[in-house]
Design a protein around this motif. Structure first.
Motif, PDB file in Angstrom:
ATOM      1  N   THR A 166      39.522  18.643  20.360  1.00  0.00           N
ATOM      2  CA  THR A 166      39.779  18.728  18.920  1.00  0.00           C
ATOM      3  C   THR A 166      39.287  20.058  18.360  1.00  0.00           C
ATOM      4  O   THR A 166      39.966  20.677  17.521  1.00  0.00           O
ATOM      5  CB  THR A 166      39.098  17.562  18.184  1.00  0.00           C
ATOM      6  N   TYR A 169      41.769  22.715  19.262  1.00  0.00           N
ATOM      7  CA  TYR A 169      42.966  22.604  18.427  1.00  0.00           C
ATOM      8  C   TYR A 169      42.689  23.153  17.027  1.00  0.00           C
ATOM      9  O   TYR A 169      43.514  23.873  16.447  1.00  0.00           O
ATOM     10  CB  TYR A 169      43.413  21.149  18.359  1.00  0.00           C
ATOM     11  N   TRP A 170      41.517  22.827  16.496  1.00  0.00           N
ATOM     12  CA  TRP A 170      41.147  23.239  15.139  1.00  0.00           C
ATOM     13  C   TRP A 170      41.110  24.757  14.989  1.00  0.00           C
ATOM     14  O   TRP A 170      41.458  25.284  13.939  1.00  0.00           O
ATOM     15  CB  TRP A 170      39.794  22.625  14.789  1.00  0.00           C
ATOM     16  N   ASP A 173      44.433  25.797  13.907  1.00  0.00           N
ATOM     17  CA  ASP A 173      45.049  24.990  12.847  1.00  0.00           C
ATOM     18  C   ASP A 173      44.901  25.683  11.489  1.00  0.00           C
ATOM     19  O   ASP A 173      43.790  25.960  11.046  1.00  0.00           O
ATOM     20  CB  ASP A 173      44.403  23.607  12.800  1.00  0.00           C
ATOM     21  N   THR A 181      44.833  18.845  12.433  1.00  0.00           N
ATOM     22  CA  THR A 181      43.685  18.517  13.282  1.00  0.00           C
ATOM     23  C   THR A 181      43.323  17.045  13.169  1.00  0.00           C
ATOM     24  O   THR A 181      42.990  16.400  14.175  1.00  0.00           O
ATOM     25  CB  THR A 181      42.467  19.383  12.899  1.00  0.00           C
TER      26      THR A 181
END
Length: 224
Positions: A166, A169-170, A173, A181
């Motif tokens: 996560t 990914y953030w 984002d 996210t």
């Protein structure tokens, strides 16, 4: 050098210095990343002398990043004390604490990205794994989970995977209020829930999926 543990509480004479140095380090990291020389420069900007810097962060940049992780763990612990937290389902609690970490990182997103880049260097993988585990433990501990043995480690290992994926990914984002996210995180937690449901089905069939590992562990760590 081993990373020093943070001395918490009112008896820690270096807490204010650590916080001031970290604040400056996050600003400097945006431009120069996390380097061996950077803590000294951050201390100078914070008005902290070199002797105090070495006492506050004897492990240098490694201790600085560990301190940032521990600071964020305290954010999670504080969030878990809020009135609405106990009424949440377990998956909602996990999501809440992951997002609390990201909210804390948000003002320092580029510094966090630079920290991740530093930890991605081959010689720093061990530190990266240690800090990721510390982060997952900082999120799992407030859940008051009573698991022991295999489950004690498996739950944190799974959460480590959820957290690191996560976080990665953030970094890329740019959606409003981390909407993408949040969806990504929900999907990762759903994946974990499916695994837990599968484990429950195995147990109903009289099969303990942790048994082989637990049995092997006894060969190395016999019960006392």
């Amino acid at each position: 050098m081993e990373t020093s543990e943070k001395n918490s509480g009112l008896n820690d004479p270096f807490e204010a210095d650590r916080a001031a140095i970290l604040s400056q380090a996050r600003s400097l990291a945006v431009f120069e990343g996390f380097t061996t020389a950077m803590p000294k420069e951050a201390a100078e900007f914070a008005g902290v002398d070199e002797a105090t810097l070495h006492a506050a962060f004897p492990g240098g940049i490694k201790d600085l990043l560990a301190y940032w992780t521990e600071e964020t763990n305290e954010i999670c612990a504080t969030r878990a004390l809020e009135a609405d937290f106990d009424s949440l389902k377990i998956r909602e609690k996990v999501a809440t604490l992951v997002l609390a970490r990201l909210d804390h990182f948000e003002p320092h997103k580029e510094a966090a990205r630079r920290a991740a880049a530093y930890l991605a260097i081959p010689g720093n993988h061990g530190l990266g794994a240690k800090l990721a585990w510390s982060a997952s433990d900082g999120m799992w501990a407030p859940l008051n989970d009573s698991s022991t043995n295999f489950n004690l480690y498996s739950h944190r290992a799974i959460l480590t995977g959820v957290w690191t994926s996560t976080l990665a990914y953030w970094f890329s984002d740019e959606s409003h209020e981390m909407e993408n996210t949040k969806r990504f995180l929900d999907d990762r937690i759903e994946n974990v829930m499916q695994i837990e449901k599968a484990k429950a089905k195995f147990k109903k069939l009289g099969i303990d999926p942790t048994a082989p590992i637990s049995w092997l562990a006894k060969l190395r760590y016999p019960a006392r």
